[in-house]
Scaffold this motif. Sequence first.
Motif, PDB file in Angstrom:
ATOM      1  N   THR A 153      55.329  48.388  26.124  1.00 42.18           N
ATOM      2  CA  THR A 153      55.974  49.824  25.942  1.00 42.18           C
ATOM      3  C   THR A 153      57.310  49.858  25.795  1.00 42.18           C
ATOM      4  OG1 THR A 153      56.169  49.836  28.343  1.00 42.18           O
ATOM      5  CG2 THR A 153      54.222  50.726  27.554  1.00 42.18           C
ATOM      6  N   PRO A 154      57.635  49.365  24.351  1.00 42.08           N
ATOM      7  CA  PRO A 154      59.135  49.296  24.043  1.00 42.08           C
ATOM      8  C   PRO A 154      59.652  50.725  23.998  1.00 42.08           C
ATOM      9  CG  PRO A 154      57.721  48.840  22.222  1.00 42.08           C
ATOM     10  CD  PRO A 154      56.799  49.183  23.298  1.00 42.08           C
ATOM     11  N   GLY A 155      60.962  50.687  23.884  1.00 39.45           N
ATOM     12  CA  GLY A 155      61.744  51.933  23.899  1.00 39.45           C
ATOM     13  C   GLY A 155      63.084  51.912  24.710  1.00 39.45           C
ATOM     14  N   HIS A 156      62.760  51.781  26.183  1.00 37.91           N
ATOM     15  CA  HIS A 156      63.638  51.783  26.995  1.00 37.91           C
ATOM     16  C   HIS A 156      64.835  50.535  26.915  1.00 37.91           C
ATOM     17  CE1 HIS A 156      65.895  52.929  30.628  1.00 37.91           C
ATOM     18  NE2 HIS A 156      65.441  51.630  31.225  1.00 37.91           N
ATOM     19  N   THR A 157      64.052  49.328  26.501  1.00 38.71           N
ATOM     20  CA  THR A 157      64.763  48.083  25.963  1.00 38.71           C
ATOM     21  C   THR A 157      63.721  47.632  24.810  1.00 38.71           C
ATOM     22  OG1 THR A 157      63.304  46.662  27.570  1.00 38.71           O
ATOM     23  CG2 THR A 157      65.452  47.561  28.385  1.00 38.71           C
ATOM     24  N   PRO A 158      64.005  46.653  24.212  1.00 40.44           N
ATOM     25  CA  PRO A 158      63.263  46.268  23.005  1.00 40.44           C
ATOM     26  C   PRO A 158      61.742  45.686  23.394  1.00 40.44           C
ATOM     27  CG  PRO A 158      65.532  45.687  22.648  1.00 40.44           C
ATOM     28  CD  PRO A 158      65.335  46.141  23.988  1.00 40.44           C
ATOM     29  N   GLY A 159      61.804  45.007  24.682  1.00 39.18           N
ATOM     30  CA  GLY A 159      60.618  44.457  24.848  1.00 39.18           C
ATOM     31  C   GLY A 159      60.062  44.725  26.297  1.00 39.18           C
ATOM     32  N   HIS A 160      60.258  46.257  26.591  1.00 41.81           N
ATOM     33  CA  HIS A 160      59.818  46.714  27.786  1.00 41.81           C
ATOM     34  C   HIS A 160      58.411  46.813  27.912  1.00 41.81           C
ATOM     35  CE1 HIS A 160      58.995  50.036  30.798  1.00 41.81           C
ATOM     36  NE2 HIS A 160      60.150  49.887  31.324  1.00 41.81           N
ATOM     37  N   ASN A 161      57.776  46.443  29.183  1.00 37.94           N
ATOM     38  CA  ASN A 161      56.553  46.458  29.613  1.00 37.94           C
ATOM     39  C   ASN A 161      56.191  47.087  30.767  1.00 37.94           C
ATOM     40  OD1 ASN A 161      55.351  44.139  27.655  1.00 37.94           O
ATOM     41  ND2 ASN A 161      56.963  42.993  28.863  1.00 37.94           N
ATOM     42  N   VAL A 162      54.894  47.662  30.935  1.00 40.11           N
ATOM     43  CA  VAL A 162      54.323  48.108  32.207  1.00 40.11           C
ATOM     44  C   VAL A 162      53.263  47.181  32.724  1.00 40.11           C
ATOM     45  CG1 VAL A 162      54.663  50.713  31.710  1.00 40.11           C
ATOM     46  CG2 VAL A 162      52.565  49.672  30.883  1.00 40.11           C
ATOM     47  N   LEU A 163      52.897  47.478  33.915  1.00 40.87           N
ATOM     48  CA  LEU A 163      51.904  46.350  34.453  1.00 40.87           C
ATOM     49  C   LEU A 163      50.679  47.152  34.937  1.00 40.87           C
ATOM     50  CD1 LEU A 163      51.325  43.552  35.499  1.00 40.87           C
ATOM     51  CD2 LEU A 163      52.239  43.991  37.829  1.00 40.87           C
ATOM     52  N   PHE A 164      49.504  46.766  34.365  1.00 43.83           N
ATOM     53  CA  PHE A 164      48.287  47.193  34.593  1.00 43.83           C
ATOM     54  C   PHE A 164      47.360  46.401  35.840  1.00 43.83           C
ATOM     55  CE2 PHE A 164      43.682  47.243  33.917  1.00 43.83           C
ATOM     56  CZ  PHE A 164      43.298  48.439  34.360  1.00 43.83           C
ATOM     57  N   LEU A 165      47.100  47.012  36.836  1.00 41.45           N
ATOM     58  CA  LEU A 165      46.195  46.267  38.037  1.00 41.45           C
ATOM     59  C   LEU A 165      44.962  46.973  38.201  1.00 41.45           C
ATOM     60  CD1 LEU A 165      49.320  46.139  40.362  1.00 41.45           C
ATOM     61  CD2 LEU A 165      48.628  44.173  38.976  1.00 41.45           C
ATOM     62  N   ARG A 166      43.899  46.048  38.278  1.00 39.86           N
ATOM     63  CA  ARG A 166      42.507  46.694  38.587  1.00 39.86           C
ATOM     64  C   ARG A 166      42.117  46.312  39.957  1.00 39.86           C
ATOM     65  NH1 ARG A 166      38.864  48.531  35.017  1.00 39.86           N
ATOM     66  NH2 ARG A 166      39.932  47.665  33.179  1.00 39.86           N
ATOM     67  N   GLY A 177      41.453  51.097  43.139  1.00 40.05           N
ATOM     68  CA  GLY A 177      41.306  51.719  41.647  1.00 40.05           C
ATOM     69  C   GLY A 177      42.344  50.932  40.700  1.00 40.05           C
ATOM     70  N   PRO A 178      42.362  51.304  39.494  1.00 44.71           N
ATOM     71  CA  PRO A 178      43.218  50.907  38.556  1.00 44.71           C
ATOM     72  C   PRO A 178      44.565  51.610  38.611  1.00 44.71           C
ATOM     73  CG  PRO A 178      41.627  52.328  37.395  1.00 44.71           C
ATOM     74  CD  PRO A 178      40.997  52.063  38.826  1.00 44.71           C
ATOM     75  N   VAL A 179      45.535  50.902  38.512  1.00 43.74           N
ATOM     76  CA  VAL A 179      46.900  51.244  38.831  1.00 43.74           C
ATOM     77  C   VAL A 179      47.882  50.925  37.661  1.00 43.74           C
ATOM     78  CG1 VAL A 179      49.146  51.477  40.057  1.00 43.74           C
ATOM     79  CG2 VAL A 179      46.755  51.704  41.199  1.00 43.74           C
ATOM     80  N   VAL A 180      48.751  51.837  37.054  1.00 41.11           N
ATOM     81  CA  VAL A 180      49.759  51.426  36.048  1.00 41.11           C
ATOM     82  C   VAL A 180      51.288  51.465  36.772  1.00 41.11           C
ATOM     83  CG1 VAL A 180      50.968  51.696  34.003  1.00 41.11           C
ATOM     84  CG2 VAL A 180      48.443  51.616  33.947  1.00 41.11           C
ATOM     85  N   LEU A 181      51.797  50.456  36.776  1.00 40.14           N
ATOM     86  CA  LEU A 181      53.488  50.367  37.414  1.00 40.14           C
ATOM     87  C   LEU A 181      54.336  50.581  35.983  1.00 40.14           C
ATOM     88  CD1 LEU A 181      53.143  47.686  40.114  1.00 40.14           C
ATOM     89  CD2 LEU A 181      52.612  49.850  40.347  1.00 40.14           C
ATOM     90  N   SER A 182      54.964  51.787  36.217  1.00 36.31           N
ATOM     91  CA  SER A 182      55.717  52.093  35.192  1.00 36.31           C
ATOM     92  C   SER A 182      56.961  51.439  34.513  1.00 36.31           C
ATOM     93  CB  SER A 182      56.161  53.647  35.243  1.00 36.31           C
ATOM     94  OG  SER A 182      57.317  53.627  36.150  1.00 36.31           O
ATOM     95  N   GLY A 183      57.658  50.520  35.447  1.00 36.47           N
ATOM     96  CA  GLY A 183      58.706  49.810  34.907  1.00 36.47           C
ATOM     97  C   GLY A 183      59.743  51.336  34.843  1.00 36.47           C
ATOM     98  N   ASP A 184      60.442  51.393  33.683  1.00 40.32           N
ATOM     99  CA  ASP A 184      61.360  52.356  33.351  1.00 40.32           C
ATOM    100  C   ASP A 184      60.805  53.256  32.307  1.00 40.32           C
ATOM    101  OD1 ASP A 184      62.769  51.889  35.612  1.00 40.32           O
ATOM    102  OD2 ASP A 184      64.814  51.743  34.284  1.00 40.32           O
ATOM    103  N   LEU A 185      59.524  53.242  31.734  1.00 42.97           N
ATOM    104  CA  LEU A 185      59.042  54.125  30.890  1.00 42.97           C
ATOM    105  C   LEU A 185      59.245  55.507  31.398  1.00 42.97           C
ATOM    106  CD1 LEU A 185      57.638  54.321  28.513  1.00 42.97           C
ATOM    107  CD2 LEU A 185      55.421  54.170  29.468  1.00 42.97           C
ATOM    108  N   TYR A 186      59.058  55.566  32.659  1.00 43.32           N
ATOM    109  CA  TYR A 186      59.531  56.958  33.246  1.00 43.32           C
ATOM    110  C   TYR A 186      60.322  56.666  34.497  1.00 43.32           C
ATOM    111  CZ  TYR A 186      55.654  59.372  30.784  1.00 43.32           C
ATOM    112  OH  TYR A 186      54.835  59.938  29.833  1.00 43.32           O
ATOM    113  N   HIS A 187      61.407  57.525  34.808  1.00 41.82           N
ATOM    114  CA  HIS A 187      62.197  57.180  35.843  1.00 41.82           C
ATOM    115  C   HIS A 187      61.758  58.395  36.996  1.00 41.82           C
ATOM    116  CE1 HIS A 187      64.461  55.703  32.625  1.00 41.82           C
ATOM    117  NE2 HIS A 187      64.921  54.879  33.490  1.00 41.82           N
ATOM    118  N   TYR A 188      61.604  59.526  36.456  1.00 45.56           N
ATOM    119  CA  TYR A 188      61.343  60.738  37.361  1.00 45.56           C
ATOM    120  C   TYR A 188      60.138  61.160  37.007  1.00 45.56           C
ATOM    121  CZ  TYR A 188      66.217  60.539  38.803  1.00 45.56           C
ATOM    122  OH  TYR A 188      67.657  60.377  39.184  1.00 45.56           O
TER     123      TYR A 188
END
Length: 308
Positions: free
Chosen positions: A222-235, A240-251
């Motif tokens: 999920t680039p943009g915040h930094t060049p190689g930004h990622n989020v983490l998907f957990l099943r 149930g499935p969850v995505v941890l956002s990193g800094d794709l969103y802050h608020y």
Amino acid sequence: MCDVSAQRDYPSAFTRIHMTTYAKVFAGIIGAALALGAGAELATAQAHKPPKPPTSLRLYIFDCGVIHTTNGDAYSLKKEEMASTEMSIPCILVAHPNGTLMWDNGDIPDRAFPPGGGRATLGVVTQDKPLLPQMAAVGYAPSDITYLSMSHYHGDHVANANAFAGATWLVRKVERDRMFAAEPITRSPLENYSALKDSKTTLIDKDEYDVFGDGAVVIKSTPGHTPGHNVLFLRLKKTGPVVLSGDLYHYPEERTLGRLPVAEFNKDQTAASRADLEVFLKKTGAQLWIEHDIVGNAKLKKAPQYYE
């Protein structure tokens, strides 16, 4: 006539007895030293036994402090539009039947805490307990971590990275190159992650990287915040499935009101990554957990409790 060379080659009985005694004493000293060394290694091994792998995926959330921001200007938000201007800092450990993944690991390094215990402060960030003792309380040491990955290189996500330099580092090349470029990264002290330069490293070159090969833990680009930004998907089986956002969103208000931060590496990339993630969330049925959302984070279970 006395043969001196014979005396050299064949010592007297008295000399032989003393040489044998010295040899025994020396061997005893060496043996004792080796025993002490082995005992120390054994004691170390006994002091920490790696935890038994879980039968299914687990997510541990550790409290790594609060960023005491007082407005949302940097995120194109007005204070009156926000439930809170402060941000949470979670540190994340994922335990899989086939290994472990350490995700984001804080803003204040453990070494910065007062020797006798107590709260640590670094700029506008406060934290009550260091990370490694929190991990130890649920049975994990840095040596138990199979993989290290981080949403991105900013200082509030990499503070304890050096502690996990023995793990395999999963990172995108563009992100690693920036971390070790000649130009320092503002608010990301190199000394907090410098040991990763020599870590065993896997350079991620796919949009979605399946960490354990079974679709349970996926690092998504999920680039943009930094060049190689990622989020983490957990099943997770029960949660149930969850995505941890990193800094794709802050608020959460950035998402609901459609606002973009002011100082992104590439705002257009961030907007595209957010749009792509919304499709992914709909496709997988995953919840989005915004890591810095202090209101949402307060409702989540913290270690020693866990999600599974």
